[in-house]
Design a protein around this motif. Structure first.
Motif, mmCIF file in Angstrom:
data_model
loop_
_atom_site.group_PDB
_atom_site.id
_atom_site.type_symbol
_atom_site.label_atom_id
_atom_site.label_comp_id
_atom_site.label_asym_id
_atom_site.label_seq_id
_atom_site.Cartn_x
_atom_site.Cartn_y
_atom_site.Cartn_z
ATOM 1 N N HIS A 88 -10.645 -35.904 -39.134
ATOM 2 C CA HIS A 88 -10.812 -34.519 -38.705
ATOM 3 C C HIS A 88 -9.649 -33.690 -39.271
ATOM 4 O O HIS A 88 -8.625 -33.520 -38.600
ATOM 5 C CB HIS A 88 -10.838 -34.420 -37.178
ATOM 6 N N PRO A 89 -9.768 -33.191 -40.486
ATOM 7 C CA PRO A 89 -8.659 -32.475 -41.129
ATOM 8 C C PRO A 89 -8.084 -31.337 -40.304
ATOM 9 O O PRO A 89 -6.879 -31.102 -40.313
ATOM 10 C CB PRO A 89 -9.288 -31.960 -42.431
ATOM 11 N N ALA A 90 -8.930 -30.619 -39.577
ATOM 12 C CA ALA A 90 -8.438 -29.473 -38.808
ATOM 13 C C ALA A 90 -7.473 -29.887 -37.701
ATOM 14 O O ALA A 90 -6.668 -29.077 -37.235
ATOM 15 C CB ALA A 90 -9.613 -28.699 -38.215
ATOM 16 N N SER A 91 -7.529 -31.143 -37.287
ATOM 17 C CA SER A 91 -6.701 -31.603 -36.169
ATOM 18 C C SER A 91 -5.220 -31.671 -36.516
ATOM 19 O O SER A 91 -4.373 -31.654 -35.624
ATOM 20 C CB SER A 91 -7.170 -32.988 -35.696
ATOM 21 N N GLN A 253 -14.954 -34.743 -41.223
ATOM 22 C CA GLN A 253 -15.752 -33.953 -40.279
ATOM 23 C C GLN A 253 -15.109 -32.589 -40.109
ATOM 24 O O GLN A 253 -13.937 -32.470 -39.747
ATOM 25 C CB GLN A 253 -15.850 -34.649 -38.929
ATOM 26 N N TYR A 254 -15.897 -31.553 -40.408
ATOM 27 C CA TYR A 254 -15.463 -30.171 -40.220
ATOM 28 C C TYR A 254 -16.362 -29.512 -39.193
ATOM 29 O O TYR A 254 -17.573 -29.750 -39.165
ATOM 30 C CB TYR A 254 -15.547 -29.393 -41.544
ATOM 31 N N GLU A 255 -15.783 -28.689 -38.343
ATOM 32 C CA GLU A 255 -16.537 -27.991 -37.318
ATOM 33 C C GLU A 255 -16.466 -26.491 -37.555
ATOM 34 O O GLU A 255 -15.406 -25.950 -37.871
ATOM 35 C CB GLU A 255 -15.994 -28.341 -35.934
ATOM 36 N N PHE A 256 -17.618 -25.827 -37.440
ATOM 37 C CA PHE A 256 -17.699 -24.411 -37.718
ATOM 38 C C PHE A 256 -18.339 -23.674 -36.558
ATOM 39 O O PHE A 256 -19.249 -24.201 -35.906
ATOM 40 C CB PHE A 256 -18.540 -24.159 -38.981
ATOM 41 N N THR A 257 -17.869 -22.475 -36.298
ATOM 42 C CA THR A 257 -18.464 -21.633 -35.263
ATOM 43 C C THR A 257 -19.258 -20.524 -35.954
ATOM 44 O O THR A 257 -18.684 -19.736 -36.715
ATOM 45 C CB THR A 257 -17.383 -21.006 -34.374
ATOM 46 N N PRO A 258 -20.584 -20.453 -35.740
ATOM 47 C CA PRO A 258 -21.384 -19.408 -36.386
ATOM 48 C C PRO A 258 -20.883 -18.021 -35.970
ATOM 49 O O PRO A 258 -20.551 -17.780 -34.812
ATOM 50 C CB PRO A 258 -22.795 -19.672 -35.863
ATOM 51 N N GLU A 259 -20.865 -17.135 -36.908
ATOM 52 C CA GLU A 259 -20.423 -15.759 -36.617
ATOM 53 C C GLU A 259 -21.616 -14.935 -36.149
ATOM 54 O O GLU A 259 -22.728 -15.164 -36.541
ATOM 55 C CB GLU A 259 -19.806 -15.142 -37.866
#
Length: 259
Positions: A88-91, A253-259
């Motif tokens: 999880h790169p964002a972590s 694994q990347y997580e995205f929040t729809p705009e």
């Protein structure tokens, strides 16, 4: 859905045992063959792939060499437990708190693993063209390279090369061949260059000789190459890192929040 013209379909020219290994590898990595499950028997695989006993054994031996399955002659071959790790790169993008270990190390321990980083080299170099362009360097301009190998449970998992503009890091601890508490993101923040935006470009590539040896790869399976560009205030690039890991053992694994 448009069906491709049979005349335009490229034939698979790999040897039969490589094609069999590829199909079984996909089933292992997708979970169709779960950890602890037995591979189909040799007879079942012979019938399924219309292959000889020797060809099936070569395919299974390849998966053993990759560490995906375990077993010995005359016994059932089983899928190895917990071989594929999801990263999880964002972590671990946020700088670690003062005095704390680099976030990549602390994230790995959450899964019960022992993580370690070994600093291999710190030097002033001419970066690869894509890195140079990302750092907005002129032709022939050098940058600082910090190269390290990351391991989990004594297994090499990632070869990391981080490049920094000399105008930012000259005469700082980043130029010294020693580990930096909290990692370079924390030090860059202290220097007045906090990370504001990170952009990842991920590709699959055939490993170079250096990557093959450093990661102890069992074959020429593709590696995952991530080119990460870190920007500070005013969209200033402060770090470009090339991270390479074994493609058959890790996924991102990347997580995205729809705009």
């Amino acid at each position: 859905m448009t069906v491709p013209d049979a005349d335009n379909i490229t034939a698979d020219h790999r040897s039969l045992h490589e094609r069999i290994a590829a199909d079984l590898r996909d089933e292992v990595m997708s979970g169709d063959l779960a950890p602890g499950a037995n591979l189909p028997s040799t007879n079942q695989l012979k019938e399924r792939f219309a292959a000889s006993n020797a060809t099936i054994q070569k395919a299974v031996q390849r998966l053993k060499g990759e560490g995906l399955v375990v077993g010995r002659a005359g016994a059932a071959v089983t899928v190895r437990e917990h071989r594929q790790r999801t990263m999880h790169p964002a972590s671990y993008m946020t700088p670690a708190p003062q005095g704390e270990p680099y976030r990549w190390l602390t994230e790995a321990t959450k899964y019960g693993a022992v993580a370690h980083s070994t600093l291999l080299e710190v030097a002033e170099v001419c970066p690869p063209a894509d890195v140079s362009a990302a750092l907005n360097l002129s032709t022939g301009e050098t940058a600082l390279l910090r190269q390290q190998i990351l391991t989990i449970d004594d297994e090499p998992v990632e070869l990391v090369k981080s490049y920094y503009p000399l105008t930012i890091v000259r005469s700082t601890a980043i130029t010294e061949k020693r580990k930096i508490k909290g990692g370079t993101p924390a030090l860059l923040a202290e220097l007045g260059f906090p990370p504001r935006l990170s952009v990842d470009r991920v590709s699959a590539r055939v490993p170079t000789q250096e990557q093959f040896q450093a990661l102890r790869l069992p074959s020429d399976l593709p590696v995952l190459r991530t080119l990460r560009i870190v920007h500070s205030d005013d969209d200033l690039p402060i770090e470009v890192t090339v991270m390479v890991k074994a493609g058959h053992l890790y996924e991102l694994q990347y997580e995205f929040t729809p705009e």
